[in-house]
Design an enzyme around this catalytic site. Structure first.
Site, PDB file in Angstrom:
ATOM      1  N   LYS A   1       0.868  -1.184   0.000  1.00 51.18           N
ATOM      2  CA  LYS A   1       0.000   0.000   0.000  1.00 51.18           C
ATOM      3  C   LYS A   1       0.900   1.228   0.000  1.00 51.18           C
ATOM      4  CE  LYS A   1      -3.838   2.094   2.607  1.00 51.18           C
ATOM      5  NZ  LYS A   1      -4.681   2.001   3.818  1.00 51.18           N
TER       6      LYS A   1
ATOM      7  N   SER B   1      -9.667   2.060   2.823  1.00 49.96           N
ATOM      8  CA  SER B   1      -8.796   2.838   1.974  1.00 49.96           C
ATOM      9  C   SER B   1      -7.755   2.001   1.235  1.00 49.96           C
ATOM     10  CB  SER B   1      -8.085   3.895   2.823  1.00 49.96           C
ATOM     11  OG  SER B   1      -7.232   3.269   3.772  1.00 49.96           O
TER      12      SER B   1
ATOM     13  N   SER C   1      -9.965  -0.448   6.994  1.00 45.11           N
ATOM     14  CA  SER C   1      -9.375  -0.389   5.650  1.00 45.11           C
ATOM     15  C   SER C   1      -8.656  -1.630   5.159  1.00 45.11           C
ATOM     16  CB  SER C   1      -8.423   0.796   5.543  1.00 45.11           C
ATOM     17  OG  SER C   1      -9.174   1.961   5.384  1.00 45.11           O
TER      18      SER C   1
HETATM   19  N1  GLN Z   1     -13.358   4.412   6.406  1.00 43.69           N
HETATM   20  C1  GLN Z   1     -12.621   4.787   7.577  1.00 43.69           C
HETATM   21  C2  GLN Z   1     -12.134   6.212   7.459  1.00 43.69           C
HETATM   22  O1  GLN Z   1     -12.323   6.800   6.425  1.00 43.69           O
HETATM   23  C3  GLN Z   1     -11.468   3.855   7.808  1.00 43.69           C
HETATM   24  C4  GLN Z   1     -10.298   4.134   6.958  1.00 43.69           C
HETATM   25  C5  GLN Z   1      -9.099   3.322   7.351  1.00 43.69           C
HETATM   26  O2  GLN Z   1      -9.218   2.309   8.016  1.00 43.69           O
HETATM   27  N2  GLN Z   1      -7.933   3.817   6.969  1.00 43.69           N
HETATM   28  O3  GLN Z   1     -11.598   6.760   8.365  1.00 43.69           O
END
Ligand code: GLN
Length: 490
Positions: A76, A151, A175
């Protein structure tokens, strides 16, 4: 080879049926052919991959291969990679070549794994759909007009489409688990502190945790074993003996390998908010767990519904502080024209950050400001404590907790683009686990009415990774959901 599991790849490499260079080339060619449709990669590092593969081949020839030596993977783009562009999905870092490796990247390099490149992601890991990336949305390999989840959507899409056998991700509020569910693969977010955050660009430091994507629990176990471990450069890294998560799976299984395992089903997760097709698939999976010998018991997480407001105060608060370092002075984007220093900061940040990141910085700054801190931030911290206590109470009655990973299957690209709150609500089943710091895993457990994958979430007690991976592995030994591939994967 494209569909081979990690143990199969290991055997093929060790038996010289294929070299690491050939294997890397195979995956690089696939990225070349398929990624224009998926947009899963920000950077493809052909040269670096082939150099690492050559070194891996030498190591294998010398009889010194570790479990991941010669195995291709993708990182990532939140992980710093020495000499390789590290963007975090943002214009702010679109010119940032990291001078050092994240701890996780260093460990995987030392293990001899071959990095194919960096995967696309929501900007600074903020999002649930991978649409907030400066590099454009990632497409779900199962249906190109659907989101892959976020994400870590690029990593999940890459593994699902077999552009890489395994990939790293990070999970602040879901995410790893949510994109794993949307793309029909397995993903694990370990206990907070198990995987070092050094060199992992910070979003919300008290929640961020590195995790692993693979087709199966076994592949995730192999990757996680190589990623985990104490690192003195991360003050929240935990000092504890290393575990071999994959070895634990090899134990011979009887007819009912999960005999004695108590699975808690949180009443609140099953009460409402789950689409019918998700519910059907999740219930069928739980039935399979019973067939494996597990028993189920209803548990309660009365404060779980407060996870959304608590998380969406705490995460923005931490992000507003973490992202203050992007000021155009030392690295990253700097506005071309400006007056004084304050103007330079302002223009740089206005140009460098996208809408969702700005929204979070504003919310975070607000909830931390004088007069609001007690009303919002402190309250959210109290809720966080209650949520963590709920899990501890529930885990008195069971060994792991199971439920859906997401309320629905993957939605259409653009569907929630104008409604951030709607998108936040879709995180309902994943956020509480991060607030409590517990490990969570998502595994494919069926297909929805639209033919898209459904994820089953397993939640464990602190350091329960092995138990989660073992349960998921036993499930995968008697089911084939994890072997289903989107048509694009061939
Ligand atoms: N959807 C959540 C956010 O936007 C989690 C994102 C994540 O785990 N990086 O904060």
């Amino acid at each position: 080879m494209i569909h081979a599991s990690l143990p199969e790849l290991r055997r093929a490499l060790d038996a010289r049926q294929i070299s690491s260079v050939e294997l890397a080339t195979l995956f690089l060619d696939r990225i070349d052919a398929l990624d224009p449709q998926l947009n899963a990669f920000v950077t493809v590092d052909c040269e670096g991959a082939l150099a690492a593969a050559r070194a891996a081949d030498e190591r294998i020839a010398a009889g010194q291969a570790a479990p991941l030596t010669g195995i291709p993977l993708a990182h990532k783009d939140v992980f710093c990679t020495e000499g390789v562009l590290t963007t975090c999905g943002s214009k702010m870092l679109s010119n940032f070549v990291s001078p050092y490796d994240a701890h996780v990247v260093g460990l995987l390099k030392a293990a001899g794994a071959v990095s194919l490149g960096k995967t696309n992601m929501d900007e600074f890991a903020m999002g649930s759909s991978n649409e907030s990336s400066f590099y454009g949305a990632v497409k779900n390999p199962w249906k190109l007009d659907r989101v892959p989840g976020g994400s870590s959507g690029g990593s999940a899409a890459a593994v699902a489409a077999r552009l890489a056998p395994i990939a790293t991700g990070t999970d602040t509020g879901g995410s790893v688990r949510q994109p794993a569910a949307f793309c029909g693969i397995t993903g694990i977010k370990p206990t907070y502190g198990l995987v070092s955050r050094y060199g992992m660009i910070a979003y919300a430091s008290s929640l961020d945790q590195g995790g692993a994507f693979g087709a199966s629990a076994e592949d995730c176990a192999l990757l996680l074993s190589a990623m985990a471990g104490f690192d003195p450069r991360d003050s929240t890294s935990l000092e504890r003996p290393a575990e071999d998560y994959a070895a634990a799976l090899a134990a011979p299984a009887g007819a009912r390998p999960l005999e004695g395992l108590r699975i808690g089903l949180p009443r609140e997760f099953f009460a409402e908010g789950m689409a019918d097709d998700v519910r059907t698939a999740v219930n069928a999976a739980i039935e399979q767990y019973r067939a494996l010998g597990a028993t189920t018991v209803e548990v309660s997480l009365p404060n779980a519904r407060l996870a959304i407001p608590a998380y969406y105060v705490i995460a923005p608060a931490e992000c507003s502080s973490n992202l203050s370092r992007f000021d155009g002075v030392r690295y990253g984007h700097r506005a071309a024209e400006y007056g004084d220093l304050a103007d330079m900061y302002g223009k740089t940040r206005a140009e460098g950050f996208g809408a969702e990141v700005k929204r979070r910085i504003l919310v975070g700054t607000y909830v931390l400001s004088h007069g609001y801190y007690d009303a919002y931030y402190l309250q959210a911290q109290r809720l966080r404590r209650l949520i963590a206590q709920d899990f501890q109470a529930a885990l008195q009655h069971c060994d792991i907790i199971a439920g859906p990973t997401t309320p629905t299957t993957a939605w259409a690209l653009g569907q929630m683009a104008d409604d951030p709150v709607q998108m936040y609500l879709s995180d309902i089943f994943t956020l509480a686990i991060n607030l409590a710091g517990l490990p969570g895993l998502s595994q494919p457990c069926g297909l929805g009415s639209d033919g898209l994958p459904v994820g089953l979430q397993l939640i464990g007690d602190y350091f329960g990774e092995s138990r989660l991976l073992n349960a998921a592995h036993r499930f995968q030994q008697i089911t084939d959901w994890h072997t289903r591939r989107p048509a694009i994967a061939g």
